[in-house]
Design a protein around this motif. Sequence first.
Motif, short mmCIF file in Angstrom:
data_model
loop_
_atom_site.label_atom_id
_atom_site.label_comp_id
_atom_site.label_asym_id
_atom_site.label_seq_id
_atom_site.Cartn_x
_atom_site.Cartn_y
_atom_site.Cartn_z
N GLU A 196 0.82 -1.21 0.00
CA GLU A 196 0.00 0.00 0.00
C GLU A 196 0.85 1.27 0.00
O GLU A 196 0.38 2.33 -0.42
CB GLU A 196 -0.94 0.01 1.20
N GLY A 197 2.08 1.16 0.43
CA GLY A 197 2.97 2.31 0.46
C GLY A 197 3.84 2.46 -0.77
O GLY A 197 4.62 3.41 -0.87
N TRP A 198 3.76 1.53 -1.70
CA TRP A 198 4.61 1.58 -2.88
C TRP A 198 4.10 2.59 -3.90
O TRP A 198 2.89 2.73 -4.11
CB TRP A 198 4.66 0.22 -3.58
N LYS B 57 11.69 -5.04 6.31
CA LYS B 57 10.37 -5.19 6.92
C LYS B 57 9.43 -4.07 6.46
O LYS B 57 8.23 -4.31 6.27
CB LYS B 57 10.52 -5.18 8.44
N GLN B 58 9.92 -2.86 6.28
CA GLN B 58 9.09 -1.75 5.85
C GLN B 58 8.58 -1.96 4.42
O GLN B 58 7.45 -1.65 4.09
CB GLN B 58 9.87 -0.44 5.94
N VAL B 59 9.45 -2.50 3.57
CA VAL B 59 9.07 -2.74 2.18
C VAL B 59 8.28 -4.03 2.03
O VAL B 59 7.31 -4.11 1.26
CB VAL B 59 10.33 -2.79 1.28
N ALA B 60 8.66 -5.07 2.76
CA ALA B 60 8.08 -6.40 2.60
C ALA B 60 7.63 -6.97 3.94
O ALA B 60 8.17 -7.96 4.43
CB ALA B 60 9.11 -7.33 1.94
N GLU C 2 7.87 -9.44 -2.07
CA GLU C 2 6.62 -9.21 -1.34
C GLU C 2 5.41 -9.35 -2.25
O GLU C 2 4.38 -9.90 -1.85
CB GLU C 2 6.66 -7.82 -0.71
N TRP C 3 5.54 -8.88 -3.48
CA TRP C 3 4.43 -8.96 -4.44
C TRP C 3 4.06 -10.40 -4.76
O TRP C 3 2.89 -10.76 -4.81
CB TRP C 3 4.79 -8.19 -5.70
N ILE C 4 5.07 -11.24 -4.96
CA ILE C 4 4.78 -12.66 -5.24
C ILE C 4 4.09 -13.31 -4.06
O ILE C 4 3.15 -14.08 -4.21
CB ILE C 4 6.07 -13.42 -5.63
N LEU C 5 4.54 -12.99 -2.85
CA LEU C 5 3.96 -13.59 -1.66
C LEU C 5 2.57 -13.06 -1.34
O LEU C 5 1.65 -13.83 -1.05
CB LEU C 5 4.87 -13.34 -0.45
#
Length: 593
Positions: A70-72, A170-173, A412-415
């Motif tokens: 949501e922060g990307w 952790k902040q990104v993923a 993170e996107w794949i997960l």
Amino acid sequence: MKKNWKKAVALAMASAMMVGSLSACGGNGSTPTNNTTAAPTGGGSTTAAPTTKANDDTTAAPENNVAGIEGWTPFSNRVHITVPVYDRSKEGYPAVDDNYWTKWVQTEFGDKYNIDVEYVAIPRGDVMTKYNLLIAADDTPTILMEYDYPKVAEWASSGAMQVIDLEAFKQVAPNYYQKMVDNNQLAYTDINNETYFVLSERPYYNTGYTFLTFVRMDWLRQVGYDHVPNSYEEHKDAINKIIEAKIVDQAPMPLSLPTTAYCQNFNFRTYPVDEAEWAMHSSLGTPSLSWEPTYKMLKRQNAEYNMGWYSTEYELDADGSDGNTSSQQKTDFINGKSYQYSQYVGPSVDWLVSFYENNPDAELALASNYAVVEPGVVDFPQFRADNPFGMIVGFSSLATEDELKAAWMYMEWILAGKDSKGQDVLFTMENGIEGVTYTLNEEGLPVVDAGYRGTEMLNHNCNIDMTCIVHASKVDGTIEQSIKANTPQGIPQDFSQAMLDNYKVLKEIADAQHAYSDPVFSVEIKSESEYSATLLSVYQEASVRLTKCKPEEFDAIYAEEAQKFLDAGYQEIIDERKAAYEAGNTTKLPWSK
């Protein structure tokens, strides 16, 4: 440091350094972590520059004021990342680095965030050579990942990987990070007191239920068995009767030159194994020729060879492109010339389809883990549990801040991401398109069409070599549902119940603490990096000699070969590993206090 790495690569390649892969090596204990080195933060700002170069045309990564997807926001300048993917050279399958699904990732993820995602094919049977060539050419993939800890430890210690900040990750993923927390994996992120790794999940790691041994039940019936042998005495009797009956015109059991350093000696270890011995010898990266369990394993193999179980030419077959088995073993099984074959399975298993096409009247069954039991030698089955992690993932020391963040976003996107249709990315990548590559069963779970060969077809084992960056095997619901979903499709026999029964046996063994993995070291074992390739070659020659000698000559030849092995560098390795263990720099056995 970079010059030292290049020198190490050159030396490694000069000595033909190539270590095959089976699965990851790990343990169930913990090693303290120390996440103190600064790296790019989740919002793209940084308290310290990346450990290597930054491209002049790269701007600061967009701020991530909100953790996760949501922060990307898209990068202002195009970012390019390279992602390794195993190339298994499977006939009839698309190129692993250029297919429908690599293009789908680019469209769904890359274009959305202004990222070019390039896949790099890594030959499954020659992983280290390919990586070494890329690293030496300053073409290191943005992401480096492997199942085997010694390999990634070497990359980290030699400068090919950069130190990372887990709080920034952790902040990104955040979902990926939380998975590591939930699976107790943070203990494995450090080496030499710096943080280099993040780790994917390995579901049901201490049972390895998707690795199966198929045997010819129809052959067993021909020699009077109505069940798969459940002890070594029965197993030996059955194989000798198959030979006597001349069911096949060649030696019926598969055996080939060891193509990996892994010695399958777990069943020959005294239980409970001495922890110091385990730390010194138990390894995927270096054979353990001079350790007593390997002596017992080879002595049994020698007896079997002298009973006519194996081809006299077995040592010529050294192709390990399938990781732990040779191409000739697979070919012999498919052509109906071998009693058994072992490999990982999923919904789409091409060699099983080919087997039934070539042997339409054949009947297969799954072998029992208890077929190894031989009182006084193997009193109760043990096996190597997989790691409590799947892929160990690190990041190139050449990656810029933007590239590092883009790689984390990709993971993170794949997960946890959604595609443009609102479907879970991971579900889509592992099952494909409803009505094309899969259908839903009565439980609402996907059933993959293993025979589909259209444009949208999935690559090896439901695209596992793309999704392994988040987990080592496909999961669908409960263990029963996952087994059903991972049961080979498109073949005349249904193995779902047999796989469930096998899982229960494996779980019984694991619950008795007879399933455990190898030690993981939080410091580099330098001698292992130096000598492992040479020792694999020495072990290959010794194993052939020890397998083919006369039984009465075995002990004398073993003593000679074991000393040669120690002198070739193994003594230095076990001394260094023991020192690391005594200093508290290893994981522990599951029963250790």
